[in-house]
Each structure stands twice: as C-alpha cells, then as structure tokens.
Design an enzyme around this catalytic site. Structure first.
Site, PDB file in Angstrom:
ATOM      1  N   ASP A  80       0.934  -1.371  -0.020  1.00  0.00           N
ATOM      2  CA  ASP A  80      -0.081   0.083   0.071  1.00  0.00           C
ATOM      3  C   ASP A  80       0.888   1.119  -0.154  1.00  0.00           C
ATOM      4  O   ASP A  80       0.477   2.342  -0.531  1.00  0.00           O
ATOM      5  CB  ASP A  80      -0.968   0.061   1.304  1.00  0.00           C
ATOM      6  CG  ASP A  80      -2.228  -0.852   0.887  1.00  0.00           C
ATOM      7  OD1 ASP A  80      -2.416  -1.680   0.167  1.00  0.00           O
ATOM      8  OD2 ASP A  80      -3.140  -0.683   1.811  1.00  0.00           O
ATOM      9  N   SER A 100      -5.517   5.106   5.322  1.00  0.00           N
ATOM     10  CA  SER A 100      -4.670   4.024   5.775  1.00  0.00           C
ATOM     11  C   SER A 100      -4.661   4.239   7.222  1.00  0.00           C
ATOM     12  O   SER A 100      -5.106   5.236   7.897  1.00  0.00           O
ATOM     13  CB  SER A 100      -3.163   4.772   5.344  1.00  0.00           C
ATOM     14  OG  SER A 100      -2.054   4.110   6.045  1.00  0.00           O
ATOM     15  N   CYS A 110       4.882  -2.417   8.363  1.00  0.00           N
ATOM     16  CA  CYS A 110       5.092  -0.953   8.868  1.00  0.00           C
ATOM     17  C   CYS A 110       4.931  -0.587  10.403  1.00  0.00           C
ATOM     18  O   CYS A 110       3.960  -1.115  10.749  1.00  0.00           O
ATOM     19  CB  CYS A 110       4.866   0.241   8.015  1.00  0.00           C
ATOM     20  SG  CYS A 110       5.422   0.172   6.558  1.00  0.00           S
ATOM     21  N   GLU A 163      -7.042   4.368  -0.329  1.00  0.00           N
ATOM     22  CA  GLU A 163      -6.288   5.003   0.941  1.00  0.00           C
ATOM     23  C   GLU A 163      -5.969   6.364   0.628  1.00  0.00           C
ATOM     24  O   GLU A 163      -5.251   6.519  -0.506  1.00  0.00           O
ATOM     25  CB  GLU A 163      -5.579   4.130   1.360  1.00  0.00           C
ATOM     26  CG  GLU A 163      -5.905   2.877   2.392  1.00  0.00           C
ATOM     27  CD  GLU A 163      -4.762   2.052   2.869  1.00  0.00           C
ATOM     28  OE1 GLU A 163      -5.246   1.036   3.752  1.00  0.00           O
ATOM     29  OE2 GLU A 163      -3.348   2.597   2.734  1.00  0.00           O
ATOM     30  N   CYS A 221       0.928  -7.926   4.946  1.00  0.00           N
ATOM     31  CA  CYS A 221       0.413  -6.787   4.913  1.00  0.00           C
ATOM     32  C   CYS A 221      -1.118  -6.532   4.577  1.00  0.00           C
ATOM     33  O   CYS A 221      -1.799  -7.459   4.411  1.00  0.00           O
ATOM     34  CB  CYS A 221       1.095  -6.263   3.926  1.00  0.00           C
ATOM     35  SG  CYS A 221       3.062  -5.832   4.241  1.00  0.00           S
ATOM     36  N   ASP A 222      -1.277  -5.328   4.414  1.00  0.00           N
ATOM     37  CA  ASP A 222      -2.817  -4.896   4.647  1.00  0.00           C
ATOM     38  C   ASP A 222      -4.038  -5.915   4.003  1.00  0.00           C
ATOM     39  O   ASP A 222      -4.817  -6.324   5.060  1.00  0.00           O
ATOM     40  CB  ASP A 222      -3.081  -3.590   3.932  1.00  0.00           C
ATOM     41  CG  ASP A 222      -2.265  -2.504   4.550  1.00  0.00           C
ATOM     42  OD1 ASP A 222      -1.204  -2.851   4.868  1.00  0.00           O
ATOM     43  OD2 ASP A 222      -2.620  -1.295   4.841  1.00  0.00           O
ATOM     44  N   LYS A 223      -4.330  -5.889   2.697  1.00  0.00           N
ATOM     45  CA  LYS A 223      -5.270  -6.720   2.179  1.00  0.00           C
ATOM     46  C   LYS A 223      -4.880  -8.242   2.000  1.00  0.00           C
ATOM     47  O   LYS A 223      -5.916  -8.874   1.819  1.00  0.00           O
ATOM     48  CB  LYS A 223      -5.678  -6.230   0.781  1.00  0.00           C
ATOM     49  CG  LYS A 223      -5.980  -4.783   0.715  1.00  0.00           C
ATOM     50  CD  LYS A 223      -6.691  -4.115   1.735  1.00  0.00           C
ATOM     51  CE  LYS A 223      -6.375  -2.752   2.245  1.00  0.00           C
ATOM     52  NZ  LYS A 223      -5.136  -2.283   2.173  1.00  0.00           N
TER      53      LYS A 223
END
Length: 555
Positions: free
Chosen positions: A80, A470, A193, A444, A121-123
């Site tokens: 992202d 985000s 992160c 985002e 990570c995110d998704k």
C-alpha cells in the site's frame, strides 16, 4: 481417517494424479501424509513480504516435524505504501477479493487437508482469512511480523512520520535535507510498517480471533521468535487437521466479537471495519456497523500506538502483546475466553499468566486513554448508512467540529489544493467518487491526511470521504461514507461552502442543507463517467457492495 487429499492420492484411479506429484520429486511416504498448503505471499516488492520465504520455510519445517507434507502455494500482494497516491491504490482493496478467490481455487483444485496462511500486509491478511472461512477447512495464520521502528534525531519513527514529513516540506517547516534524513530512517528493515496501521491491526486481530498463535501480531519480523512462531504454526496445523478443527470452529460470532473488543482496546486502523465485516460475511455471521458503536461504548482504549501516539509494535510486544491486552479485557468480562483457538486450546489457556509489563504501551483497564474504544461509527444525512473514524487518533479539539465544505471529485485534486496551501483552518475537505464503486477500489488517502498533519492543520481541518484512510492516517479523517457518491449518496450533492457538523462523541455527521435544497440538487445531478472502463477493475466496480457491507462482492 479420511482426508481431503485422498481425492488426489489414494486408489488406482488416482495413479495419474500421483504421477504428477512424482514429477516434482514427492515420495510415496509424503503422499501418505496429510497435504498442507502453505500459502506464501513472498515477493520482492513489499517490505512486509520480502522475508516471507524464510518464514515459509520455517512453517514447512514445523509441518514436517508434526507429520505432514507441506506444499508451498504463492499469493499476490500489493504494498500500500508504494501504491499510495496514484492509480495503483485502486487495486489494493480490490486485490483482497482476488487473494480470497485464488486461495479457494488452489486449495480445492488440489484438495489440501489444511492451510497455513503466510501473509503480512494490509489486504493479504483478510483476503487469506476470508478464503479459510469460506472453505471451512483447518487453517492457521502465520504472518511475517512487524518492522522495527526507525530512529531519527533520537525519536522513534515509522512510515506515518514519513508521509507527514512531505506536508512539512511543502509548508516550509523542514528543508530537503530534513526530508531526506527522515526518508532514510523510518523503515530500517523488513516487516509490516511499525505502527498500528492496517497490516499490524489485522495481524493482531487474527490473534484475537484465535486463527493465529499468540505472538502473531507483535513479534518483530527480525526476531528469532518469529521464526520459532512459524515452526509452531506448522506444528499447530497438524493438531487442527488431526482433530478436524476447522476455520469456522474458530471464527464465529463469539470470536468476531472478541476481535471487535480487541480492536477497540488497541486502537486499530479504520480499515479493520471493512475487513471484519468481510470475514463475518464469509463466516455467515450477522455483523453490522451498529455493533462497532455498541462495543466502543463499553470497551476502553488501552493503547496509543503510532499514529495515535509515540509507541510502536516492538513496544507493544515487549509490554506483553495481545495476550496481555486480552487478559486485561478478560478482567472486566469484555471477551469470551472459552473459545477454541489455533493452538487447540482456549483463549483462557492461551493467556494464563499474561500481564502488562509496561503501562506506557498498554494501559490498565481502570486507567485507559479513554473510556470508549478506538473506532467510532457516525450517522447522519451525509452518511445514512454510516461512516468511520479512528477516534483514538483524533485530537480532542476536533471531536466536535463545524466548518465549510471544500469539495473535490478525486484525491488527486484534493492533494493539489492542500500542497498549494488552499486549505485553511476550519475547512472540511470532502473527497468523493473514491468509494468501492466510484474509485473504483476505495483508495486509501494517506497523502492528504499526512499533508494536513505535516502542515499542522490536523487539529483544525477535517477530511471526509467515501474512500478510506490508511491506518497511518491521524486527525479527524472520516471515511467509508455510505452510500458513496457513485451510488447516489448525499456526499455527491455537497457544494463548496456548505456547512458540515461533525460530532464524534454523539456519533453524528450532518450536512446543514435542507431536504428541499438537496432534492433540487438531486434533480439536476448528472453522474460522472466511470474512472476505469477496462480491465478487471471495471468488472469489480459492477459487482462490489458498499463500504458498510465490507465492500464484498455482491452475490
């Protein structure tokens, strides 16, 4: 016992299937063991995934030690941060559905007996969990772990600091040398992160759901404990397979409420709302936005990790991690500790002896940052079906705000105005046509929120969008406005200068324009052309549901 893999490994009729395994060097002995898919999102484009080859190998070692045959299966994954601020971000949330579909495809096509999911990570995390619940086979999540925080001028820093530094540079608060210094300091190595951004939020929530082992959310990527955790995840899947404990035995209404309670205590990313709704949808559990406010009203916020505060994931880990948070919530009866987890044990057994080791990172239940949770849902004529704000990252003076709308039909237009210093104290920036359908992909918007923070406007300017933010965003950043502009939502009728009232404590958001005037505007409204007219995103735009439904695919 009968195994799913018997369909590809047992009997004379499956001799052709076995021959293809032998072509890859598998042995007869390996084919007589349970086949475990190890779904790895390793790549060389995502810092959180850069080291997942090592984590995957550790998982495979654990599977072998416990008597299974591990089989690595690849997964895509979008970074992202690298996709932020341009067309690439339209693909991030949408990729969640691709990931879920691809895991389903590979697991069923090859008749896996169980899955160890290796995202970070995110998704990628929710995408894999959605697939596991959809398939309802034994599954364990083993993420790659968080990045360590960086260091700049004796301050712990992470990615949110970097995005905010751009705003500070544009405003003349720091010079190019300062920008470069931060740029080379915030991300010291591999891992997701370091703040309580979406990736770490979801990895912590997997732990609180019970689908991941204790430590999954917080053990840093570079610690040896992360490798050991991966080996234990490989061993754990064999326990689940042998006992036929499947994904929906672990993820159900009770565990989803547990995750929601931890979400509020931790101050997770507002994106967790989308993902918990989507996971619940796959599990067949009724789950709606009202539950978030009900939980927020009774669960206090115990953690202020970046961007809400100065602590990072390594600090949360040292303070006792998610087990310590769960133990604190259990004292007040705010979670159900009787539920089975991926360890094969209950939450109560998992958290026995857990306690807070550092109250700077995890506050006690009787001394919280706030008596209410980290996420708040707002309703009103601007968001009839709701919108979302990360309350724990909002300055106290912005919890209630009224100001004139500054309207933009894309993130790109808004960021230009912010960088050109066209936004002033008191404004309410409205960014529309960035929802699941209108974006498409619900980008985002870390660039505009960070620019405002870097320009010291986060305590005087609000931002409202039918897109999303985000986990690194802070301030009065209100997203997921539903219905979205592209689906006929009122946000599409807002004009420059309209007054908007925000009241986060009372869960309301109001466009102060009469129903009569809105009706006149609606009669004249002309929908813009779709932003994307080709490729799979155009198909996604036709099939995606609204944000209040988790932006899942319509059936």
């Amino acid at each position: 016992m009968d195994m799913r893999s018997d369909n590809v490994t047992k009997g004379a009729e499956r001799a052709p299937n076995r021959s293809l395994f032998y072509a890859m060097g598998y042995t007869k002995e390996e084919l007589e063991r349970p086949l475990i898919g190890v779904v790895s999102a390793h790549s060389e484009i995502v810092p959180g995934h850069y080291h997942l080859d090592k984590i995957t190998e550790a998982v495979k070692a654990g599977v072998r030690m416990a008597g299974g045959t591990p089989i690595m299966i690849p997964s895509i994954g979008v970074c992202d941060g690298i996709a932020m601020g341009h067309i690439g971000m339209k693909y991030s949330l949408a990729s969640r559905e691709l990931i879920a579909d691809s895991v389903e495809t590979m697991a069923i096509a090859h008749q896996m007996d169980g899955l160890v999911l290796v995202p970070n990570c995110d998704k990628i995390v929710p995408g894999m969990v959605m697939a596991a619940v959809r398939l309802n086979i034994p599954a364990v999540v083993c993420s790659g772990g968080p990045m360590l925080a960086g260091k700049y001028e004796d301050e712990e820093v992470s990615l949110s600091k970097m995005f905010e530094a751009v705003g500070s540079y544009k405003a003349g608060i720091i010079d190019e040398e300062g920008l470069t210094g931060i740029e080379q300091s915030v991300c010291p190595g591999c891992g997701s992160c370091a703040g309580m951004y979406t990736a770490n939020s979801m990895n912590c929530l997997c732990e609180s759901l019970g689908i991941a082992l204790p430590g999954n959310g917080t053990i840093p990527a570079v610690y040896s404990g992360r490798t050991a955790l991966a080996k234990h995840a490989g061993m754990a899947i064999m326990e689940l397979v042998n006992r036929n404990i499947c994904a929906r035995d672990i993820i159900n209404e009770k565990s989803l409420l547990n995750a929601l309670a931890c979400d509020m205590a931790l101050g997770c990313s507002s994106n967790s709302v989308l993902h918990l709704l989507a996971i619940a949808n796959e599990a067949g559990v009724p789950f709606d936005l009202k539950l978030f406010n009900e939980m927020s009203a009774k669960v206090p916020n115990l953690c202020h990790l970046a961007p809400a505060g100065p602590t990072h994931m390594q600090d949360l880990n040292a303070a006792g991690g998610i087990p310590a948070v769960q133990a604190e919530l259990a004292k007040a009866g705010l979670i159900d500790t009787s539920i089975i987890t991926a360890t094969g044990k209950t939450i109560a057994e998992n958290i026995k002896g857990a306690y807070i080791k550092d109250t700077k990172s995890i506050r006690t239940i009787d001394n919280p940052y706030s008596s209410t949770g980290g996420i708040q849902i707002l309703w009103g004529n601007l968001a009839e079906n709701g919108c979302v704000v990360k309350r724990s990252a909002v300055a106290p003076e912005m919890l209630q705000h009224k100001g004139p709308a500054r309207v933009f039909n894309s993130e790109d237009d808004a960021i230009k105005a912010i960088y050109n210093s066209e936004i002033v104290d008191g404004d309410v920036v409205v960014i529309r046509y960035e929802g699941p359908k209108g974006g498409p992909g619900m980008r985002e918007m870390l660039n505009p929120t960070s620019a405002l923070a870097g320009m010291k406007l986060d305590k005087t300017v609000a931002l409202i969008t039918d897109g999303r933010f985000s986990g690194a965003s802070r301030g009065a950043s209100i997203g997921h406005v539903s219905p979205e502009a592209a689906d006929g939502g009122t946000i599409g009728l807002v004009e420059d200068g309209d007054m908007i009232s925000i009241d986060i404590p009372n869960a309301s958001i109001t466009l102060e324009v009469s129903d009569e005037v809105l009706a006149e505007r609606k009669a004249k409204y002309v929908a813009p052309e779709p932003n994307i007219k080709s490729g799979w995103l155009s198909r996604y735009a036709k099939l995606v549901s609204s944000a209040d439904k988790g932006a899942v695919m319509k059936q």
